[in-house]
Motif scaffolding. Structure first.
Motif, PDB file in Angstrom:
ATOM      1  N   ALA A 175       0.828  -1.203   0.000  1.00 20.46           N
ATOM      2  CA  ALA A 175       0.000   0.000   0.000  1.00 20.46           C
ATOM      3  C   ALA A 175       0.864   1.256   0.000  1.00 20.46           C
ATOM      4  CB  ALA A 175      -0.937  -0.007   1.208  1.00 20.46           C
ATOM      5  N   GLU A 176       1.945   1.241   0.772  1.00 19.89           N
ATOM      6  CA  GLU A 176       2.853   2.396   0.806  1.00 19.89           C
ATOM      7  C   GLU A 176       3.495   2.630  -0.554  1.00 19.89           C
ATOM      8  OE1 GLU A 176       5.480   1.275   3.924  1.00 19.89           O
ATOM      9  OE2 GLU A 176       4.239   2.132   5.526  1.00 19.89           O
ATOM     10  N   ILE A 177       3.905   1.553  -1.218  1.00 21.84           N
ATOM     11  CA  ILE A 177       4.511   1.685  -2.548  1.00 21.84           C
ATOM     12  C   ILE A 177       3.508   2.271  -3.525  1.00 21.84           C
ATOM     13  CG2 ILE A 177       5.462   0.400  -4.501  1.00 21.84           C
ATOM     14  CD1 ILE A 177       6.549  -1.628  -2.418  1.00 21.84           C
ATOM     15  N   LEU A 178       2.286   1.768  -3.483  1.00 21.48           N
ATOM     16  CA  LEU A 178       1.253   2.271  -4.392  1.00 21.48           C
ATOM     17  C   LEU A 178       0.967   3.750  -4.137  1.00 21.48           C
ATOM     18  CD1 LEU A 178      -1.133  -0.811  -4.226  1.00 21.48           C
ATOM     19  CD2 LEU A 178       0.102  -0.021  -6.262  1.00 21.48           C
ATOM     20  N   VAL A 179       0.916   4.148  -2.892  1.00 22.49           N
ATOM     21  CA  VAL A 179       0.685   5.563  -2.567  1.00 22.49           C
ATOM     22  C   VAL A 179       1.842   6.425  -3.075  1.00 22.49           C
ATOM     23  CG1 VAL A 179       0.521   7.221  -0.671  1.00 22.49           C
ATOM     24  CG2 VAL A 179      -0.837   5.115  -0.610  1.00 22.49           C
TER      25      VAL A 179
END
Length: 286
Positions: free
Chosen positions: A89-93
């Motif tokens: 999720a952090e990478i996608l954000v």
């Protein structure tokens, strides 16, 4: 930046794939390759992801750099393995903050590092769902004309692909060497009620040593094609025969209605540029 789903709805796409450089020599080669391929006006380009924090950063930096300094439309790869759901999720954000709108969601190969963390998402369709929850992405998934090497059967692999494409926007295939391989895949998806675009992936075989390597990568070179290459003679003649065979395959799948072509460049441009010239795509690609 254009979304790939919109580009595919508008017409055929012609795209290239690169991997992030690991050192200065690879960086220099990639910069040269980008300079040589950008004038072909590809619809989009994709950037692979090997996993691990260093590869994660290289993929992010390369995609973000393309957005800032080129006219290219990049698609970032992301894999499930060795990541927690929170990390993904952090990478996608971070991708969205950088302006990235196109994503290739992959399961990924099992990590070779014994200290690698165990991933929380088991399959690519779960990553597609997570990217949908983050929002703002046009999402692609991988398709395997010969079936994924780890799938227990071709039917199960096709069923899984159909499930992925129910959530994703399009698929890009692993490379293959016969038109019939691609058409069987597309027909199978249609029989399952799936009509998402499936873009054929193309990798020319330009040396004899590549024949065995292709099989190890999951797509065996047909014996008739292997014999065509072996009988060509010199290394330059083998290379010419490989480019010619790839051109024939490209034309065959386009004539059969493929929504475009995706070239696995291995961070080199010459073979792709030659195939483009053979197909007369320098002016028509957009």
């Amino acid at each position: 930046m254009a979304k790939i789903a919109d580009l595919l709805r508008a017409g055929r796409t012609f795209s290239f794939e690169f991997f992030p450089p690991k050192d200065d020599a690879e960086h220099h080669r990639l910069v040269q390759t980008l300079a040589e391929l950008q004038p072909l006006n590809p619809s989009f380009v994709s950037v692979t992801y090997r996993g691990g924090r260093s590869s994660r950063q290289r993929t992010h930096d390369l995609v973000a750099g393309m957005l800032r300094t080129t006219t290219l439309t990049p698609m970032a790869h992301l894999i499930c393995v060795a990541h927690t759901r929170l990390e993904l999720a952090e990478i996608l954000v971070e991708f969205r903050k950088a302006g990235v709108e196109n994503l290739m969601a992959l399961g990924g190969d099992p990590p070779t590092d014994p200290d690698a963390a165990e991933g929380e998402l088991a399959h690519a369709d779960e990553l597609v769902e997570l990217a949908r929850a983050i929002g703002g992405f046009s999402i692609g998934v991988a398709a395997h004309p010969a079936g994924h090497p780890r799938s227990p059967s071709i039917d199960q692999d096709r069923a899984y692909l159909a499930a992925k494409l129910a959530r994703a926007d399009f698929a890009v295939t692993q490379f293959f060497f016969e038109r019939s391989d691609y058409l069987r895949l597309v027909d199978d998806m249609r029989s399952r009620g799936v009509d998402r675009p499936i873009v054929p992936g193309i990798m020319p075989v330009t040396s004899i040593s590549s024949i065995n390597r292709m099989a190890a990568m999951g797509a065996a070179v047909p014996e008739a094609m292997a014999e065509r290459l072996r009988s060509a003679g010199s290394a330059s003649a083998v290379r010419e025969a490989g480019v010619e065979a790839a051109t024939e395959l490209c034309q065959a799948v386009l004539d059969a209605g493929a929504p475009g072509l995706h070239f696995y460049t291995l961070n080199r441009s010459l073979a792709t540029r030659e195939i483009y010239a053979n197909l007369g795509l320098e002016v028509t690609a957009s």
